[in-house]
Design a protein around this motif. Structure first.
Motif: not given
Length: 168
Positions: A3-12, A120-122
């Motif tokens: 299967k091919y998965y494409q993830y679309y995420v909000e940010g870094q 500072d976490f991110k």
């Protein structure tokens, strides 16, 4: 899997967590990751053109902001595309930090990276080379990660994370 998965995420930050979960920890289905905020931007045919036939699209987004109407339009648009086999939604209730606090033995997010402060976490997470290792040392439990569905604005959007989790 085939299967091919494409993830679309909000940010870094989401990009980093997906990379860690699929590569370092091997807890989710492997696939390509692209930054695209599905609650504030609209998909176009041009954006999805590179997708292979039979791709499963995974939308990862926070539930503390954004526009449910834009998200619904995106889901409807993606479901109409013949190359896309399925659209899965992963709701981060309310955001990535809350998800990590729920799934690790920590009270504050800064404990995960040993950051000076929560703010500072991110930055510290993004530069951390062994983030998966740090998560595991703090008792990360994939069974507690990405399991909630938002009760407010996004209540009609089910969290389908179970469909990408690899059970070992």
């Amino acid at each position: 899997m085939g299967k091919y998965y494409q993830y679309y995420v909000e940010g870094q930050d989401e990009e980093k967590i997906i990379q860690v979960l699929k590569t370092e920890l091997q807890l989710i289905a492997p696939g390509k990751v692209e930054k695209f905020n599905v609650v504030s931007e609209k998909f176009t045919e041009l954006r999805i053109m590179p997708l292979k036939m039979g791709t499963i699209v995974v939308l990862v987004f926070d539930t503390d902001a954004g526009n449910i109407d834009t998200l619904k339009e995106n889901i409807k648009f993606l479901n109409k595309q013949r190359t896309i086999k399925k659209v899965l939604c992963i709701t981060q209730v309310k955001n990535l930090e809350d998800e990590l606090k729920r799934s690790c033995n920590i009270k504050e997010i800064k404990e995960l990276t040993g950051s000076k402060s929560n703010s500072d976490f991110k930055h510290d997470m993004r530069k951390e080379k062994q983030f998966g290792n740090k998560m595991m040392k703090k008792g990360f439990d994939m069974e507690k990660f990405w399991i909630k569905t938002d009760n407010h604005i996004y209540k009609e959007i089910l969290n389908q994370a179970a469909e990408i989790k690899l059970h070992k």
